[in-house]
Enzyme design. Sequence first.
Site, short mmCIF file in Angstrom:
data_model
loop_
_atom_site.label_atom_id
_atom_site.label_comp_id
_atom_site.label_asym_id
_atom_site.label_seq_id
_atom_site.Cartn_x
_atom_site.Cartn_y
_atom_site.Cartn_z
N SER A 41 0.82 -1.20 0.00
CA SER A 41 0.00 0.00 0.00
C SER A 41 0.87 1.27 0.00
O SER A 41 1.70 1.44 -0.87
CB SER A 41 -0.97 -0.04 1.18
OG SER A 41 -2.04 0.85 0.99
N ASP A 155 -5.36 -3.90 -2.42
CA ASP A 155 -4.36 -3.45 -1.45
C ASP A 155 -3.60 -4.61 -0.81
O ASP A 155 -4.19 -5.54 -0.26
CB ASP A 155 -5.09 -2.65 -0.37
CG ASP A 155 -4.15 -1.85 0.51
OD1 ASP A 155 -3.25 -2.45 1.12
OD2 ASP A 155 -4.32 -0.62 0.58
#
Length: 297
Positions: A41, A155
Amino acid sequence: MTDQKIALVLGSGGARGMTHIGVINWLEDNGFQISTVAGASMGALVGGVYAAGKLQEYSNWLQAMTRSDIVKLLDFSFGTSGLFKGDRIIEALEQLIGTHMIEDLPVSYTAVAADVETGKEVWLNDGPLFDAIRASIALPMFFTPFKYKGRMLLDGGLLNPVPIAPTFIDEPDITIAVNLGGEPDAELDVESKKRQQESNSFEKYHEKILSFIAGLQTSGSDTALQRDWDLIDSVSRSFETMQGTIARMKLAAYAPDYVIEIPRNVCRSLEFDRAKEMIEFGEKKAAEALGELLKSH
């Protein structure tokens, strides 16, 4: 400068990821050379920019950003798989950093994402840098999933918020992990409450985002928009709690040599306008956690 190969693992955690810049600054200022970076991320974003040799430019850009600038980077998605497409952010970053292939970077780099269909962790260590970054930052419900090499990716923090294992390939001498899901710091809560009393700045920021999205919508009520945003906020908080649990498990299973713990209450996930403060906080935490390493350097 030490000849030791240092692997840096940069965790996921929204705007708290700006502390990664401070950690890297501290390492470089003290003569340490980072040979390997893995991130999930926001960690994948900062790590990728660093690997491309453009961290200072990115840092300057972040610190110059106003809340209005941040809001303008949000490109509303009219689908149902995420509130924002994320294309505008990636385009802005490519203009700032340039286009790069991961295999050509001077620093070994891996971004971690999650495969939507298989539920498996995916290591992205070749191909276009910003494709890997876009996949790794696809926070569920906030950003739409990213299709990469036939797979729909989300993510990386979903499955591995502190991705240590990818760095094993390069056999580093020292592994340093930055966990953005550290235990809350009570003193930071006091500072946060004081800041909110002085100004309801975050709430105004929140309202500006909602207003901006409403202006892009062709249908749907303000009430529905507020409900969607509230749901995303709730999911985000639950996501962070889950990440904290997974991070502790990963750190126990693949124990790094040093861990820099960033309290998860140091800032909210979308407070990217606090870049200077977060970078300085990262430098401070690096100095505290890596004092022993500095003595042996």
